[in-house]
Design a protein around this motif. Structure first.
Motif, PDB file in Angstrom:
ATOM      1  N   GLY A 102      37.010  -6.855  54.824  1.00  0.00           N
ATOM      2  CA  GLY A 102      37.400  -5.650  55.560  1.00  0.00           C
ATOM      3  C   GLY A 102      38.758  -5.748  56.233  1.00  0.00           C
ATOM      4  O   GLY A 102      39.647  -4.913  55.995  1.00  0.00           O
ATOM      5  N   PRO A 103      38.985  -6.769  57.082  1.00  0.00           N
ATOM      6  CA  PRO A 103      40.286  -6.858  57.761  1.00  0.00           C
ATOM      7  C   PRO A 103      41.448  -6.941  56.765  1.00  0.00           C
ATOM      8  O   PRO A 103      42.466  -6.251  56.927  1.00  0.00           O
ATOM      9  N   GLY A 104      41.281  -7.746  55.720  1.00  0.00           N
ATOM     10  CA  GLY A 104      42.336  -7.883  54.712  1.00  0.00           C
ATOM     11  C   GLY A 104      42.612  -6.566  54.008  1.00  0.00           C
ATOM     12  O   GLY A 104      43.758  -6.181  53.782  1.00  0.00           O
ATOM     13  N   LEU A 105      41.536  -5.867  53.673  1.00  0.00           N
ATOM     14  CA  LEU A 105      41.650  -4.590  52.973  1.00  0.00           C
ATOM     15  C   LEU A 105      42.446  -3.583  53.805  1.00  0.00           C
ATOM     16  O   LEU A 105      43.313  -2.863  53.284  1.00  0.00           O
ATOM     17  N   ILE A 106      42.164  -3.535  55.091  1.00  0.00           N
ATOM     18  CA  ILE A 106      42.848  -2.577  55.961  1.00  0.00           C
ATOM     19  C   ILE A 106      44.324  -2.941  56.090  1.00  0.00           C
ATOM     20  O   ILE A 106      45.200  -2.067  56.071  1.00  0.00           O
ATOM     21  N   VAL A 107      44.598  -4.237  56.185  1.00  0.00           N
ATOM     22  CA  VAL A 107      46.001  -4.665  56.253  1.00  0.00           C
ATOM     23  C   VAL A 107      46.735  -4.241  54.978  1.00  0.00           C
ATOM     24  O   VAL A 107      47.842  -3.716  55.033  1.00  0.00           O
ATOM     25  N   VAL A 108      46.073  -4.413  53.827  1.00  0.00           N
ATOM     26  CA  VAL A 108      46.728  -4.094  52.555  1.00  0.00           C
ATOM     27  C   VAL A 108      46.938  -2.593  52.390  1.00  0.00           C
ATOM     28  O   VAL A 108      48.066  -2.118  52.252  1.00  0.00           O
ATOM     29  N   THR A 109      45.849  -1.828  52.407  1.00  0.00           N
ATOM     30  CA  THR A 109      45.977  -0.404  52.071  1.00  0.00           C
ATOM     31  C   THR A 109      46.533   0.430  53.221  1.00  0.00           C
ATOM     32  O   THR A 109      47.078   1.497  52.993  1.00  0.00           O
ATOM     33  N   GLY A 110      46.400  -0.064  54.442  1.00  0.00           N
ATOM     34  CA  GLY A 110      46.907   0.722  55.560  1.00  0.00           C
ATOM     35  C   GLY A 110      48.319   0.337  55.933  1.00  0.00           C
ATOM     36  O   GLY A 110      49.211   1.184  56.009  1.00  0.00           O
ATOM     37  N   LEU A 111      48.509  -0.945  56.168  1.00  0.00           N
ATOM     38  CA  LEU A 111      49.777  -1.364  56.755  1.00  0.00           C
ATOM     39  C   LEU A 111      50.770  -1.879  55.721  1.00  0.00           C
ATOM     40  O   LEU A 111      51.953  -1.571  55.773  1.00  0.00           O
ATOM     41  N   LEU A 112      50.267  -2.633  54.738  1.00  0.00           N
ATOM     42  CA  LEU A 112      51.158  -3.184  53.720  1.00  0.00           C
ATOM     43  C   LEU A 112      51.753  -2.064  52.853  1.00  0.00           C
ATOM     44  O   LEU A 112      52.967  -1.976  52.674  1.00  0.00           O
ATOM     45  N   LEU A 113      50.885  -1.191  52.342  1.00  0.00           N
ATOM     46  CA  LEU A 113      51.342  -0.099  51.473  1.00  0.00           C
ATOM     47  C   LEU A 113      52.263   0.858  52.217  1.00  0.00           C
ATOM     48  O   LEU A 113      53.319   1.247  51.728  1.00  0.00           O
ATOM     49  N   GLY A 114      51.837   1.237  53.422  1.00  0.00           N
ATOM     50  CA  GLY A 114      52.549   2.296  54.115  1.00  0.00           C
ATOM     51  C   GLY A 114      53.826   1.818  54.765  1.00  0.00           C
ATOM     52  O   GLY A 114      54.829   2.533  54.798  1.00  0.00           O
ATOM     53  N   VAL A 115      53.817   0.614  55.297  1.00  0.00           N
ATOM     54  CA  VAL A 115      54.937   0.194  56.130  1.00  0.00           C
ATOM     55  C   VAL A 115      55.835  -0.835  55.431  1.00  0.00           C
ATOM     56  O   VAL A 115      57.031  -0.608  55.240  1.00  0.00           O
ATOM     57  N   LEU A 116      55.225  -1.938  54.972  1.00  0.00           N
ATOM     58  CA  LEU A 116      56.056  -3.021  54.441  1.00  0.00           C
ATOM     59  C   LEU A 116      56.654  -2.686  53.078  1.00  0.00           C
ATOM     60  O   LEU A 116      57.758  -3.113  52.749  1.00  0.00           O
TER      61      LEU A 116
END
Lengths: 251, 118, 134
Positions: free
Chosen positions: B24-38
């Protein structure tokens, strides 16, 4: 005995009171004064009309369960010194049960639930004496040993919001006792007990709040027993081993 | 006493809870923060990569598992929370709303995933 | 007639005891995680509509609303993972022929698995997506 601590008691006398009321009492304390000692002091020296249950004074009879500052505790196993910082103790009958009188909770519901889960060894075929002892390995004993330490004090019911909401819920102690026998290598009664455990009022009213295990004075861990019961009940959803005890007695 | 149907809901809840605990935590980092921001400066390549991944049957299956189990896990908790909060509503309605909702949303996701790369 | 006094559970029963508040917080993790799942579904949907639609969704991810939601969801997921794995050894009892595996060991193995699972997912996704960009 120069120092005192203030204790607020919730009183309810069914003949005179329409609802509970608060009584405040000053009680002298020593480092080793238990809450039960304090209640005995109040009964002997302050107000002989106070009613409460107690017997063994050593956390084995399970009689003196009360709410102490909103936590379910045994009066004999809780000491006034733990509350010096709080400055005051509030003592009332255990939550989630009807109040019979003063600090005495009517635990009839709990007793009924415990009686209802066949809390004894059930065997399919009687063993002849000539076969000798019914042996069990230490590992087989360990599987259920903690669940057999229950003293029926009711603190877990006072801690359980689901029992507080629905008194039909078998509750922590009764389900733990059912599990204690289901996990016993000498017992064949699991199909019968599953009939109760599988019900909504069996294991499925539990939402794993876990507070029952926190307050248990004997480290029984009823939350573990109930949730292992959920696994058994889920397996039984497929295996259909559960047997309604009423129908088997007829046949 | 009547057998409860809760084992079905509880199994899905448990599977979803275990999945969310593990990734869960990894998934949120990927699809929420990695995709959108980084990765904000390269939307085209992100699109190509994800399209390729979700065109593969295994990718579709993984994504559907994540979505469906998360839905059943969270809806199960929310359903029981309505009981804990003493919200007054017919139980049958709440069952349809929460578990039915999770099922319908899972179905929609399955249809959408099916259409990708088809 | 002497009757026992019956108290009804008040709707705010969970407010006064820290153990109950912790329980409700644990259950409340479902709310942001549910919202996150909905957002994930919209992402899959926008992806199915083509590059332009998906790029718009990516832009939306950068809005303060979405960033806030994801930060809250991340906190919820961490709390969920922590509380969930604390309870695993209570349900999962493992035996060998000779001994019962300690609950602490079972918990630690699961925690390690969760750590590797989430970190591994981020690393894999980074390699996969960044590779697509190069």
């Amino acid at each position: 005995m120069s120092q005192t601590i203030r204790i607020q008691l919730e009183r309810y006398r069914p003949e005179e009171d329409s609802e509970p009321w608060q009584q405040t009492v000053e009680v002298p304390y020593h480092r080793d004064t238990s809450v039960l000692d304090a209640l005995n002091y109040i009964k002997d020296h302050v107000d002989p009309s106070l009613s409460y249950r107690w017997s063994c004074r050593m956390a084995i009879c399970g009689s003196c369960g009360v709410m102490i500052n909103d936590e379910p505790r045994l009066g004999c196993k809780t000491f006034l010194r733990e509350y010096l910082d709080a400055g005051e103790l509030r003592v009332r009958a255990m939550d989630n049960f009807p109040i019979e009188r003063d600090l005495i909770a009517d635990i009839g519901g709990l007793v009924g639930h415990i009686e209802s889960v066949d809390p004894f060894l059930i065997v399919d075929a009687e063993r002849p004496l000539s076969e000798g002892e019914n042996l069990q390995t230490p590992l087989q004993l360990e599987r259920y040993e903690a669940f057999s330490e229950c003293i029926n004090c009711g603190l877990c019911y006072a801690a359980c919001p689901q029992f507080g909401r629905n008194p039909q819920f078998l509750g922590p102690a009764a389900i733990t006792l059912a599990q204690r026998y289901n996990l016993d290598s000498r017992d064949d009664g699991t199909p019968r007990r599953l009939a109760y455990l599988n019900a909504e009022e069996g294991v499925w009213s539990c939402t794993f709040v876990g507070y029952c295990s926190e307050v248990c004075p004997k480290a029984v861990d009823p939350a573990a027993a109930i949730n292992q019961g959920k696994v058994s009940s889920t397996l039984d959803f497929v295996q259909r081993r559960a047997v309604d005890p009423v129908s088997t007695e007829d046949g | 006493m009547r057998r409860s149907n809760e084992p079905i809901a509880w199994s899905l809840f448990g599977a979803g809870g275990m999945l969310l605990a593990f990734v869960g935590p990894g998934l949120i980092v990927v699809t929420g923060l990695l995709l959108g921001v980084l990765l904000a400066d390269q939307p085209a390549s992100v699109y190509e990569s994800l399209l390729r991944w979700l065109s593969h049957p295994l990718g579709k299956l993984l994504m559907l598992s994540v979505v469906a189990l998360s839905l059943y896990h969270t809806c199960h908790r929310l359903y029981h929370a309505t009981h804990d909060l003493h919200l007054r509503a017919p139980n049958a309605l709440m069952l349809v709303l929460f578990y039915g909702g999770a099922t319908v949303l899972s179905g929609i996701t399955a249809v959408v995933l099916w259409s990708i790369g088809a | 007639m002497a009757e026992p006094y019956v108290k009804r559970q008040p709707a705010g029963w969970w407010l006064k005891n820290p153990a109950y508040r912790r329980y409700m917080l644990r259950e409340a993790t479902a709310l942001p995680l549910f919202a996150y799942t909905l957002l994930l579904i919209t992402g899959v949907y926008r992806l199915s509509q083509g590059e332009e639609a998906f790029t718009q969704w990516l832009v939306m991810l950068r809005s303060p609303w979405c960033v806030t939601l994801h930060v809250v969801a991340l906190a919820a997921a961490l709390l969920h993972a922590w509380t969930w794995l604390q309870l695993v050894p209570k349900i999962l009892v493992v035996h060998t022929n000779r001994l019962r595996v300690s609950g602490t060991l079972i918990k630690r193995v699961h925690q390690l698995g969760a750590l590797l699972g989430s970190v591994g997912l981020v690393v894999l996704a980074w390699l996969f997506l960044a590779q697509g960009g190069s």
